[in-house]
Scaffold this active site. Structure first.
Site, PDB file in Angstrom:
ATOM      1  N   ASN A   1       2.398   7.871 -55.810  1.00  0.00           N
ATOM      2  CA  ASN A   1       1.763   8.969 -55.659  1.00  0.00           C
ATOM      3  C   ASN A   1       1.404  10.425 -56.462  1.00  0.00           C
ATOM      4  O   ASN A   1       2.568  11.042 -56.725  1.00  0.00           O
ATOM      5  CB  ASN A   1       1.996   9.518 -54.230  1.00  0.00           C
ATOM      6  CG  ASN A   1       1.718  10.711 -53.694  1.00  0.00           C
ATOM      7  OD1 ASN A   1       0.359  11.118 -53.912  1.00  0.00           O
ATOM      8  ND2 ASN A   1       1.628  11.570 -52.659  1.00  0.00           N
ATOM      9  N   GLY A   2       0.540  10.828 -56.803  1.00  0.00           N
ATOM     10  CA  GLY A   2       0.557  11.505 -57.470  1.00  0.00           C
ATOM     11  C   GLY A   2      -0.338  11.619 -58.850  1.00  0.00           C
ATOM     12  O   GLY A   2      -0.966  10.324 -58.970  1.00  0.00           O
TER      13      GLY A   2
ATOM     14  N   LYS B   1      -7.696  12.310 -47.181  1.00  0.00           N
ATOM     15  CA  LYS B   1      -6.852  13.308 -46.255  1.00  0.00           C
ATOM     16  C   LYS B   1      -6.014  14.308 -46.719  1.00  0.00           C
ATOM     17  O   LYS B   1      -6.174  15.883 -46.783  1.00  0.00           O
ATOM     18  CB  LYS B   1      -5.858  12.931 -45.248  1.00  0.00           C
ATOM     19  CG  LYS B   1      -5.579  14.294 -43.718  1.00  0.00           C
ATOM     20  CD  LYS B   1      -6.333  14.743 -42.932  1.00  0.00           C
ATOM     21  CE  LYS B   1      -6.343  15.787 -41.859  1.00  0.00           C
ATOM     22  NZ  LYS B   1      -7.458  15.825 -41.741  1.00  0.00           N
TER      23      LYS B   1
ATOM     24  N   ARG C   1      -4.238   8.928 -45.306  1.00  0.00           N
ATOM     25  CA  ARG C   1      -4.057   9.660 -46.948  1.00  0.00           C
ATOM     26  C   ARG C   1      -4.567   9.220 -47.718  1.00  0.00           C
ATOM     27  O   ARG C   1      -5.008   9.450 -48.911  1.00  0.00           O
ATOM     28  CB  ARG C   1      -2.397   9.324 -47.685  1.00  0.00           C
ATOM     29  CG  ARG C   1      -1.604  10.254 -46.586  1.00  0.00           C
ATOM     30  CD  ARG C   1      -0.287   9.584 -47.089  1.00  0.00           C
ATOM     31  NE  ARG C   1       0.281  10.527 -47.661  1.00  0.00           N
ATOM     32  CZ  ARG C   1       0.817  12.202 -48.021  1.00  0.00           C
ATOM     33  NH1 ARG C   1       1.119  12.736 -46.908  1.00  0.00           N
ATOM     34  NH2 ARG C   1       0.977  12.419 -48.863  1.00  0.00           N
TER      35      ARG C   1
ATOM     36  N   CYS D   1      -2.260   9.719 -51.943  1.00  0.00           N
ATOM     37  CA  CYS D   1      -1.448   8.065 -51.509  1.00  0.00           C
ATOM     38  C   CYS D   1      -0.341   8.040 -50.821  1.00  0.00           C
ATOM     39  O   CYS D   1       0.153   9.601 -50.158  1.00  0.00           O
ATOM     40  CB  CYS D   1      -1.127   7.305 -52.984  1.00  0.00           C
ATOM     41  SG  CYS D   1      -2.313   7.680 -54.226  1.00  0.00           S
TER      42      CYS D   1
ATOM     43  N   HIS E   1     -34.336  34.424 -51.995  1.00  0.00           N
ATOM     44  CA  HIS E   1     -34.247  34.134 -53.436  1.00  0.00           C
ATOM     45  C   HIS E   1     -34.159  33.036 -53.829  1.00  0.00           C
ATOM     46  O   HIS E   1     -33.793  32.651 -55.321  1.00  0.00           O
ATOM     47  CB  HIS E   1     -33.085  35.188 -53.643  1.00  0.00           C
ATOM     48  CG  HIS E   1     -32.654  36.965 -52.685  1.00  0.00           C
ATOM     49  ND1 HIS E   1     -34.172  37.824 -53.177  1.00  0.00           N
ATOM     50  CD2 HIS E   1     -32.208  36.926 -51.851  1.00  0.00           C
ATOM     51  CE1 HIS E   1     -33.425  38.360 -52.157  1.00  0.00           C
ATOM     52  NE2 HIS E   1     -33.091  38.395 -51.449  1.00  0.00           N
TER      53      HIS E   1
ATOM     54  N   LYS F   1     -19.001  19.128 -42.972  1.00  0.00           N
ATOM     55  CA  LYS F   1     -18.610  18.775 -42.685  1.00  0.00           C
ATOM     56  C   LYS F   1     -19.768  17.909 -42.742  1.00  0.00           C
ATOM     57  O   LYS F   1     -19.529  15.938 -42.647  1.00  0.00           O
ATOM     58  CB  LYS F   1     -18.594  18.699 -40.883  1.00  0.00           C
ATOM     59  CG  LYS F   1     -17.459  19.852 -39.872  1.00  0.00           C
ATOM     60  CD  LYS F   1     -16.299  18.830 -39.615  1.00  0.00           C
ATOM     61  CE  LYS F   1     -15.408  18.427 -40.961  1.00  0.00           C
ATOM     62  NZ  LYS F   1     -14.364  19.679 -41.213  1.00  0.00           N
TER      63      LYS F   1
ATOM     64  N   GLU G   1     -19.320  14.737 -46.050  1.00  0.00           N
ATOM     65  CA  GLU G   1     -18.417  14.371 -45.917  1.00  0.00           C
ATOM     66  C   GLU G   1     -18.159  12.630 -44.730  1.00  0.00           C
ATOM     67  O   GLU G   1     -17.397  12.005 -45.286  1.00  0.00           O
ATOM     68  CB  GLU G   1     -16.904  15.119 -45.585  1.00  0.00           C
ATOM     69  CG  GLU G   1     -16.549  15.765 -44.402  1.00  0.00           C
ATOM     70  CD  GLU G   1     -14.987  16.692 -44.910  1.00  0.00           C
ATOM     71  OE1 GLU G   1     -14.641  15.574 -44.748  1.00  0.00           O
ATOM     72  OE2 GLU G   1     -14.696  17.574 -43.478  1.00  0.00           O
TER      73      GLU G   1
ATOM     74  N   GLU H   1     -19.055  25.547 -43.494  1.00  0.00           N
ATOM     75  CA  GLU H   1     -18.733  24.148 -43.061  1.00  0.00           C
ATOM     76  C   GLU H   1     -19.344  23.218 -42.718  1.00  0.00           C
ATOM     77  O   GLU H   1     -18.814  22.074 -42.186  1.00  0.00           O
ATOM     78  CB  GLU H   1     -17.696  25.346 -42.093  1.00  0.00           C
ATOM     79  CG  GLU H   1     -16.609  24.078 -41.154  1.00  0.00           C
ATOM     80  CD  GLU H   1     -16.101  23.402 -41.917  1.00  0.00           C
ATOM     81  OE1 GLU H   1     -15.090  23.317 -42.782  1.00  0.00           O
ATOM     82  OE2 GLU H   1     -14.879  22.481 -41.339  1.00  0.00           O
TER      83      GLU H   1
ATOM     84  N   TRP I   1      -5.375   6.599 -53.554  1.00  0.00           N
ATOM     85  CA  TRP I   1      -6.250   7.345 -53.240  1.00  0.00           C
ATOM     86  C   TRP I   1      -6.381   6.984 -54.584  1.00  0.00           C
ATOM     87  O   TRP I   1      -6.162   7.890 -55.408  1.00  0.00           O
ATOM     88  CB  TRP I   1      -6.695   8.237 -52.677  1.00  0.00           C
ATOM     89  CG  TRP I   1      -8.117   9.320 -52.309  1.00  0.00           C
ATOM     90  CD1 TRP I   1      -9.447   9.037 -51.916  1.00  0.00           C
ATOM     91  CD2 TRP I   1      -8.431  10.640 -53.609  1.00  0.00           C
ATOM     92  NE1 TRP I   1     -10.003  10.254 -52.480  1.00  0.00           N
ATOM     93  CE2 TRP I   1      -9.694  10.731 -52.980  1.00  0.00           C
ATOM     94  CE3 TRP I   1      -7.388  10.469 -54.637  1.00  0.00           C
ATOM     95  CZ2 TRP I   1     -10.386  11.740 -54.219  1.00  0.00           C
ATOM     96  CZ3 TRP I   1      -8.055  12.117 -55.558  1.00  0.00           C
ATOM     97  CH2 TRP I   1      -9.670  12.255 -55.378  1.00  0.00           C
TER      98      TRP I   1
HETATM   99  C1  F6R Z   1     -12.940  19.501 -44.625  1.00  0.00           C
HETATM  100  C2  F6R Z   1     -11.278  19.076 -45.006  1.00  0.00           C
HETATM  101  C3  F6R Z   1     -11.475  19.461 -46.678  1.00  0.00           C
HETATM  102  C4  F6R Z   1     -10.199  19.913 -46.536  1.00  0.00           C
HETATM  103  C5  F6R Z   1      -9.107  20.813 -47.915  1.00  0.00           C
HETATM  104  C6  F6R Z   1      -8.281  21.452 -47.728  1.00  0.00           C
HETATM  105  O1  F6R Z   1     -13.085  18.766 -43.675  1.00  0.00           O
HETATM  106  O2  F6R Z   1     -10.482  18.467 -44.553  1.00  0.00           O
HETATM  107  O3  F6R Z   1     -12.424  19.663 -47.144  1.00  0.00           O
HETATM  108  O4  F6R Z   1      -9.946  20.690 -45.859  1.00  0.00           O
HETATM  109  O5  F6R Z   1      -9.070  18.987 -48.749  1.00  0.00           O
HETATM  110  O6  F6R Z   1      -7.436  20.402 -47.442  1.00  0.00           O
HETATM  111  P1  F6R Z   1      -6.075  21.160 -46.607  1.00  0.00           P
HETATM  112  O7  F6R Z   1      -6.220  21.919 -45.678  1.00  0.00           O
HETATM  113  O8  F6R Z   1      -4.706  20.320 -46.367  1.00  0.00           O
HETATM  114  O9  F6R Z   1      -5.232  22.094 -47.728  1.00  0.00           O
END
Ligand code: F6R
Length: 607
Positions: free
Chosen positions: A98-99, A602, A27, A2, A502, A483, A486, A479, A74
Site C-alpha cells: 500500500n503506498g 476511502k 480503501r 490499498c 461575475h 458529493k 463523486e 460540499e 487502488w
Molecule cells: C469525499 C471524501 C473525500 C475525503 C478526503 C479526505 O466524500 O470522502 O474528499 O474527505 O479524501 O479524507 P480524510 O478526511 O480521511 O483526510
C-alpha cells in the site's frame, strides 16, 4: 488507499483473507488478489475490479494453504489489470503493498540492467525483485528485508510471504499504516484494526519506520534502525459487525441516518449543556496565546475547515487561513512561531494532510487535529487531539464524519471566542444551547428523505449542476457539489452565490439545475437576490431553506426542500443532510455504485 491482510493460520486461510479484504474494500477496489503457500509452492488468484470477481475466481478455483497475504488495490502505477494486481511473486517471495515507492524508476532501471524481467507496471514489483535478489545471494528472508527497506523511498506498508518458510510473514511501514494482530497459535498483519476485526481484537500499531517478523508463535518488531522495539498490544474495540449494513440499502445511507446519534455522541465530549459551557477534551492547553489559525485538509474535510474558518473569524475574531493539504507545503507558507495549525481528517492517514502536518510541526507550529480514527498517524502525531466520534465510516463518500467534524469545530470556535474575550458567559450559554439542538435538528432534516428522493429524478438527467450559497453555506455548496460529483458522476460546481454574476451565470439555461442553500438569517436576502438573477435567465432552481425562507422565496422554483428553522451557527451542520441525501438519491436513480464510486478510495495514502 490499498488494503493489506496477512494470516499465518492453523487451517486454510483463503476465506479469512477474503473476509479481511471485504472489510478493507473501502480503501480501494480496482483489483484484488490473494497468495498462499500450498505444498511448498505459491498459489495465487487475482481478479480485476471489485472483490466479488476475486470471490468468483476462488469459487471456481479454490485455494488451500495456511499462510497467505491478500490485497485490494487502488491503482497508482499501472492500470487496474490482472497483471498489475497484487500479490506480486518474484522467485521465492510474494509481496503486497500500500503506498508508492517514489524511487521505483531508478531501482527498476537498475534491476532491468541486471537482466531481471518485470511482469507488471507496478512500483511494487521492484520490492519483490530487490528482496528476491538478496534471497538468491544467500540471505535469509529477514536479512534480505533488512537490506532492502533502506533502499525504498516514499510511503508504504508492505507484507511479504516466503515460499520456503510458511511460518513467516514480514511487514513494514513507512508513511502508510500497518497493524499486527495477535491470535491463539495464529498471527496476522492488516492495514488497520478493521481488517483484523473478524480475527482478533488484540492488535499492535506499528510506528513509522518499523518492520515486523511475524511467526505463528512470536512477533518481533524492529524500529527503523533495526533495534528490537516494543509496541503495546491494545484492544482494537472494532467489531466485525461494523461492516454490516443492517436494514439500509447502502453504507452511505446508513451513515447519513446515523448522524443524529454520532453527532450527539461527539458533542457529549465537547459540551457541558447544563452549565452552558464548552469543554474541549484538551483542558490543559492554553489557547490565549494563539494569534492565528492555519487550517489544512482535503476534500470533504477541507469543506468542514472552510465552514470553521467562518466561525473562527466571526466568533473568535481570530485570523484564519485555509489550504488544501496538497498545496500547503509547496506554496511555502509563512508560519509564525506560536501559530496553531489545525488539521482535519476522517481517516487520519490522508497522505497529503499527514505530510502537511509534519511540515507544520517542523516549522514549529502547535498541531491540533480533528480526526475520526483515534489510532491513526495524525491522531498520534498531533499535540492536541480533538476526536470526532462518528464511528467507522465505510461509504467512500464522507457523511457522518463531516457533520461530527463540524460539531467539534463549532465547539472549538466557541472555546476560542471565550478565551479571547469575545464571548461572555451568556454568549457561550446561547451557543451551547444551539449546539445541543443539533441532533434533533438533524432528525428533523432526515424526515424529508422521501421528499428529497422525489426531487432526485430532476437532477439525475442533468449533465451539469450548480450549487449556490453564501458564507458557511458557500462551503456547503462546495460540499454538495463534491458529493454529487463523486457518487453520481454528474459534473457539479459549488459557487459563492454573489460570484455567479461575475462569469458562471453564462452557464445558466433550462438544462442546468441550480441548487440554492439559503437558510433564513443575515445572508438570506442577498442569496435570494442572486437566486432571482439565475431564475431570470431561465435557471431551474431547487431551493433548500426553512419554512420562512420558502414562504418568502419559494415561488418560481421547480422544487423546495424544507429544513427546520435553526440558528445560523448550526445551519451548515443541518444543511449537510439535504445535500447528502440529494446526492445519494440521484446516485441511486442513476444506478451508480454508491458506496464504491469509480476511481475513488476511502483513504488516500499517496500524495
Ligand atoms: C469525499 C471524501 C473525500 C475525503 C478526503 C479526505 O466524500 O470522502 O474528499 O474527505 O479524501 O479524507 P480524510 O478526511 O480521511 O483526510
Amino acid at each position: 488507499m490499498c488494503g493489506i491482510v496477512g494470516i499465518l493460520g492453523q487451517a486454510d486461510v483463503a476465506r479469512e483473507l477474503v473476509d479481511g479484504l471485504k472489510r478493507l474494500e473501502y480503501r480501494g477496489y480496482d483489483s484484488a488478489g490473494i497468495c498462499t503457500i500450498v505444498d511448498g509452492q505459491f498459489g495465487r488468484r487475482r481478479a480485476e475490479g471489485k472483490l466479488k470477481n476475486l470471490t468468483a475466481r476462488l469459487d471456481a478455483e479454490p485455494l488451500k494453504g495456511r499462510s497467505g497475504i491478500a490485497h485490494t488495490r487502488w491503482a497508482t502505477h499501472g492500470a487496474p489489470t490482472v497483471d498489475n494486481a497484487h500479490p506480486h511473486i518474484v522467485g521465492d517471495v510474494a509481496v503486497v503493498h500500500n503506498g508508492i515507492i517514489e524511487n521505483f524508476k531508478p531501482l527498476r532501471d537498475m534491476l532491468l540492467a541486471e537482466g531481471r524481467v518485470f511482469l507488471s507496471e507496478t512500483d511494487t514489483e521492484v520490492v519483490g525483485h530487490l528482496v528476491a535478489r538478496e534471497l538468491e545471494a544467500g540471505k535469509s528472508p529477514t536479512e534480505a528485508v533488512a537490506e532492502v527497506l533502506p533502499k525504498l523511498h516514499g510511503a508504504f506498508a508492505l507484507a511479504l510471504l516466503f515460499r520456503n518458510d510458511p511460518d513467516l510473514l514480514i511487514g513494514a511501514r513507512l508513511g502508510a499504516p500497518l497493524t499486527v494482530g495477535y491470535g491463539d497459535g495464529e498471527n496476522y498483519l492488516g492495514s488497520d484494526a478493521l481488517a483484523l476485526a473478524g480475527l482478533t481484537q488484540r492488535i499492535a500499531y506499528l510506528e513509522e519506520g518499523d518492520w515486523v517478523v511475524v511467526r505463528r508463535a512470536s512477533v518481533e518488531v524492529f524500529d527503523r534502525d533495526n533495534r528490537p522495539a516494543q509496541r503495546p498490544v491494545v484492544s482494537s474495540g472494532v467489531s466485525a459487525t461494523i461492516t454490516e449494513k443492517g436494514n439500509y440499502r447502502h453504507f452511505m445511507q446508513k451513515e447519513i441516518f446515523e448522524q443524529p446519534l454520532v453527532v450527539a455522541q461527539t458533542l457529549h465530549s465537547y459540551l457541558k449543556p447544563l452549565q452552558g459551557q464548552v469543554a474541549l477534551p484538551i483542558p490543559d492547553f492554553d489557547f490565549s496565546g494563539v494569534k492565528r489559525v492555519q487550517i489544512v485538509a482535503c476534500g470533504t474535510s477541507y469543506y468542514a475547515g472552510m465552514v470553521a474558518s467562518y466561525w473562527l473569524e466571526k466568533f473568535a475574531r481570530i485570523p484564519v487561513e485555509i489550504d488544501y493539504a496538497s498545496e500547503f507545503r509547496y506554496r511555502e507558507p509563512v508560519l509564525e512561531p506560536g501559530g496553531l495549525a489545525l488539521f482535519i481528517s476522517q481517516s487520519g492517514e490522508t497522505a497529503d494532510t499527514l505530510a502537511a502536518l509534519r511540515h507544520a510541526k517542523a516549522e514549529g507550529q502547535k498541531i491540533a487535529a480533528v480526526v475520526n480514527v483515534p489510532t491513526s498517524s495524525m491522531a498520534r502525531e498531533a499535540d492536541l487531539l480533538l476526536p470526532t466520534h462518528a464511528g467507522t465510516e465505510i461509504g467512500v463518500a464522507s457523511t457522518k464524519a463531516f457533520t461530527c467534524q463540524l460539531a467539534v469545530l463549532a465547539a472549538l470556535a466557541a472555546n476560542l471566542a471565550r478565551v479571547r474575550g469575545k464571548f461572555s458567559a451568556d454568549d457561550e450559554r446561547e451557543i451551547v444551547s444551539h449546539l445541543a439542538e443539533v441532533p434533533a435538528a438533524l432528525n428533523a432534516a432526515l424526515n424529508h428523505d422521501e421528499a428529497i428522493a422525489e426531487i432526485a429524478p430532476l437532477i439525475a438527467k442533468a449533465r451539469d449542476v450548480l450549487y449556490l450559497g453564501r458564507g458557511p453555506e458557500f462551503a456547503m455548496a462546495m460540499e454538495g457539489a463534491l458529493k454529487l460529483k463523486e457518487i453520481s458522476y454528474i459534473h457539479a460546481e459549488g459557487y459563492a452565490a454573489g460570484e455567479m454574476k461575475h462569469g458562471p451565470i453564462a452557464l445558466i439555461d433550462e438544462d442546468v439545475p441550480v441548487i440554492v442553500l439559503a437558510p433564513s438569517g443575515p445572508l438570506f436576502e442577498k442569496t435570494v437576490s442572486n437566486m432571482q438573477e439565475v431564475r431570470a435567465r431561465g435557471g431551474r432552481i431547487i431551493l433548500i431553506s426553512d419554512a420562512e425562507g420558502i414562504r418568502q422565496a419559494g415561488e418560481g422554483t421547480v422544487a423546495t426542500i424544507e429544513m427546520p428553522q435553526v440558528h445560523p451557527l448550526i445551519a451548515p451542520i443541518v444543511y449537510a443532510v439535504p445535500v447528502q441525501l440529494l446526492a445519494y438519491h440521484v446516485a441511486v436513480a442513476k444506478g451508480t455504485d454508491v458506496d464504491q464510486p469509480r476511481n475513488l478510495a476511502k483513504s488516500v495514502t499517496v500524495e
